[in-house]
Design a protein around this motif. Structure first.
Motif, PDB file in Angstrom:
ATOM      1  N   ILE A  14       0.836  -1.201   0.000  1.00 34.07           N
ATOM      2  CA  ILE A  14       0.000   0.000   0.000  1.00 34.07           C
ATOM      3  C   ILE A  14       0.874   1.255   0.000  1.00 34.07           C
ATOM      4  N   SER A  15       1.935   1.251   0.793  1.00 36.22           N
ATOM      5  CA  SER A  15       2.844   2.400   0.834  1.00 36.22           C
ATOM      6  C   SER A  15       3.500   2.621  -0.522  1.00 36.22           C
ATOM      7  N   ALA A  16       3.851   1.543  -1.204  1.00 39.77           N
ATOM      8  CA  ALA A  16       4.462   1.651  -2.532  1.00 39.77           C
ATOM      9  C   ALA A  16       3.497   2.276  -3.529  1.00 39.77           C
ATOM     10  N   ILE A  17       2.236   1.878  -3.483  1.00 42.57           N
ATOM     11  CA  ILE A  17       1.248   2.432  -4.415  1.00 42.57           C
ATOM     12  C   ILE A  17       1.014   3.911  -4.137  1.00 42.57           C
ATOM     13  N   ILE A  18       0.856   4.259  -2.876  1.00 40.62           N
ATOM     14  CA  ILE A  18       0.642   5.662  -2.514  1.00 40.62           C
ATOM     15  C   ILE A  18       1.850   6.501  -2.928  1.00 40.62           C
ATOM     16  N   ALA A  19       3.052   6.015  -2.642  1.00 34.76           N
ATOM     17  CA  ALA A  19       4.265   6.763  -2.988  1.00 34.76           C
ATOM     18  C   ALA A  19       4.429   6.869  -4.503  1.00 34.76           C
ATOM     19  N   ALA A  20       4.068   5.831  -5.252  1.00 42.76           N
ATOM     20  CA  ALA A  20       4.176   5.886  -6.714  1.00 42.76           C
ATOM     21  C   ALA A  20       3.226   6.932  -7.294  1.00 42.76           C
ATOM     22  N   VAL A  21       2.034   7.058  -6.731  1.00 41.63           N
ATOM     23  CA  VAL A  21       1.093   8.090  -7.194  1.00 41.63           C
ATOM     24  C   VAL A  21       1.655   9.477  -6.900  1.00 41.63           C
ATOM     25  N   VAL A  22       2.225   9.649  -5.719  1.00 44.99           N
ATOM     26  CA  VAL A  22       2.864  10.927  -5.379  1.00 44.99           C
ATOM     27  C   VAL A  22       4.036  11.182  -6.328  1.00 44.99           C
ATOM     28  N   GLY A  23       4.796  10.136  -6.646  1.00 46.48           N
ATOM     29  CA  GLY A  23       5.904  10.255  -7.592  1.00 46.48           C
ATOM     30  C   GLY A  23       5.435  10.636  -8.976  1.00 46.48           C
ATOM     31  N   LEU A  24       4.294  10.105  -9.402  1.00 47.87           N
ATOM     32  CA  LEU A  24       3.737  10.480 -10.701  1.00 47.87           C
ATOM     33  C   LEU A  24       3.361  11.955 -10.718  1.00 47.87           C
ATOM     34  N   LEU A  25       2.732  12.418  -9.648  1.00 45.00           N
ATOM     35  CA  LEU A  25       2.387  13.835  -9.561  1.00 45.00           C
ATOM     36  C   LEU A  25       3.641  14.710  -9.564  1.00 45.00           C
ATOM     37  N   ALA A  26       4.676  14.276  -8.839  1.00 45.44           N
ATOM     38  CA  ALA A  26       5.938  15.013  -8.824  1.00 45.44           C
ATOM     39  C   ALA A  26       6.583  14.993 -10.208  1.00 45.44           C
ATOM     40  N   GLY A  27       6.508  13.866 -10.893  1.00 43.93           N
ATOM     41  CA  GLY A  27       7.060  13.761 -12.242  1.00 43.93           C
ATOM     42  C   GLY A  27       6.361  14.677 -13.225  1.00 43.93           C
ATOM     43  N   ILE A  28       5.036  14.747 -13.120  1.00 45.12           N
ATOM     44  CA  ILE A  28       4.275  15.646 -14.001  1.00 45.12           C
ATOM     45  C   ILE A  28       4.643  17.091 -13.715  1.00 45.12           C
ATOM     46  N   LEU A  29       4.748  17.454 -12.449  1.00 47.58           N
ATOM     47  CA  LEU A  29       5.139  18.812 -12.085  1.00 47.58           C
ATOM     48  C   LEU A  29       6.553  19.113 -12.584  1.00 47.58           C
ATOM     49  N   PHE A  30       7.465  18.189 -12.406  1.00 47.83           N
ATOM     50  CA  PHE A  30       8.838  18.365 -12.887  1.00 47.83           C
ATOM     51  C   PHE A  30       8.842  18.517 -14.408  1.00 47.83           C
ATOM     52  N   MET A  59      11.461  12.221 -18.880  1.00 46.43           N
ATOM     53  CA  MET A  59      12.027  11.062 -18.205  1.00 46.43           C
ATOM     54  C   MET A  59      11.562  10.989 -16.750  1.00 46.43           C
ATOM     55  N   ALA A  60      11.332  12.137 -16.135  1.00 48.32           N
ATOM     56  CA  ALA A  60      10.897  12.172 -14.733  1.00 48.32           C
ATOM     57  C   ALA A  60       9.518  11.547 -14.560  1.00 48.32           C
ATOM     58  N   ILE A  61       8.672  11.637 -15.574  1.00 50.19           N
ATOM     59  CA  ILE A  61       7.326  11.046 -15.483  1.00 50.19           C
ATOM     60  C   ILE A  61       7.421   9.527 -15.343  1.00 50.19           C
ATOM     61  N   VAL A  62       8.467   8.934 -15.873  1.00 52.37           N
ATOM     62  CA  VAL A  62       8.652   7.485 -15.771  1.00 52.37           C
ATOM     63  C   VAL A  62       9.493   7.114 -14.547  1.00 52.37           C
ATOM     64  N   VAL A  63      10.586   7.842 -14.340  1.00 56.60           N
ATOM     65  CA  VAL A  63      11.557   7.466 -13.315  1.00 56.60           C
ATOM     66  C   VAL A  63      11.052   7.763 -11.904  1.00 56.60           C
ATOM     67  N   LEU A  64      10.477   8.930 -11.681  1.00 59.68           N
ATOM     68  CA  LEU A  64      10.066   9.301 -10.322  1.00 59.68           C
ATOM     69  C   LEU A  64       9.022   8.359  -9.718  1.00 59.68           C
ATOM     70  N   PRO A  65       7.971   7.958 -10.444  1.00 59.28           N
ATOM     71  CA  PRO A  65       7.038   7.003  -9.822  1.00 59.28           C
ATOM     72  C   PRO A  65       7.697   5.674  -9.442  1.00 59.28           C
ATOM     73  N   ILE A  66       8.651   5.232 -10.257  1.00 60.26           N
ATOM     74  CA  ILE A  66       9.335   3.975  -9.937  1.00 60.26           C
ATOM     75  C   ILE A  66      10.176   4.142  -8.677  1.00 60.26           C
ATOM     76  N   LEU A  67      10.979   5.213  -8.628  1.00 60.29           N
ATOM     77  CA  LEU A  67      11.813   5.441  -7.446  1.00 60.29           C
ATOM     78  C   LEU A  67      10.975   5.655  -6.199  1.00 60.29           C
ATOM     79  N   TYR A  68       9.935   6.494  -6.309  1.00 62.37           N
ATOM     80  CA  TYR A  68       9.061   6.732  -5.154  1.00 62.37           C
ATOM     81  C   TYR A  68       8.406   5.429  -4.713  1.00 62.37           C
ATOM     82  N   GLY A  69       7.978   4.611  -5.670  1.00 61.15           N
ATOM     83  CA  GLY A  69       7.342   3.336  -5.334  1.00 61.15           C
ATOM     84  C   GLY A  69       8.280   2.389  -4.610  1.00 61.15           C
ATOM     85  N   VAL A  70       9.515   2.289  -5.079  1.00 59.53           N
ATOM     86  CA  VAL A  70      10.492   1.404  -4.440  1.00 59.53           C
ATOM     87  C   VAL A  70      10.784   1.873  -3.020  1.00 59.53           C
TER      88      VAL A  70
END
Length: 98
Positions: A14-30, A59-70
């Motif tokens: 659950i933490s990975a999914i929540i963090a990946a969504v936050v990472g996606l939002l951060a990637g879009i903003l970046f 690249m951030a749209i792909v990389v940040l959700p993965i890193l945040y999820g991990v």
């Protein structure tokens, strides 16, 4: 109702999914910020080579959700493990429902 134990893997997932969504939002903003910065740099007479910055945003749209999820998975597992240790001593979290 008292929560005495948490499933480490379930909290981690659950933490990975929540963090990946936050990472996606951060990637879009970046991406949006780097797109504007790359366009401004490309239009500048001083440094026209800055157009590559917008590629970093894509690249951030792909990389940040993965890193945040991990890291969210690892952080969630550690938190659940520590909670389980602490709950043995203090009895867990008491939840009152109606």
């Amino acid at each position: 109702m008292i929560i005495r134990r948490l499933g480490v893997m379930s909290v981690a997932k659950i933490s990975a999914i929540i963090a990946a969504v936050v990472g996606l939002l951060a990637g879009i903003l970046f991406f949006l910020v780097s797109l504007a910065g790359g366009a401004a740099g490309a239009m500048s007479d001083n440094d026209p080579g800055m157009a590559w910055v917008s590629g970093l945003g894509a690249m951030a749209i792909v990389v940040l959700p993965i890193l945040y999820g991990v890291f969210g998975f690892i952080g969630g597992a550690i938190q659940a493990f520590v909670y389980n240790l602490a709950a043995k001593f203090v009895g867990g979290i008491r939840i009152e429902t109606e």
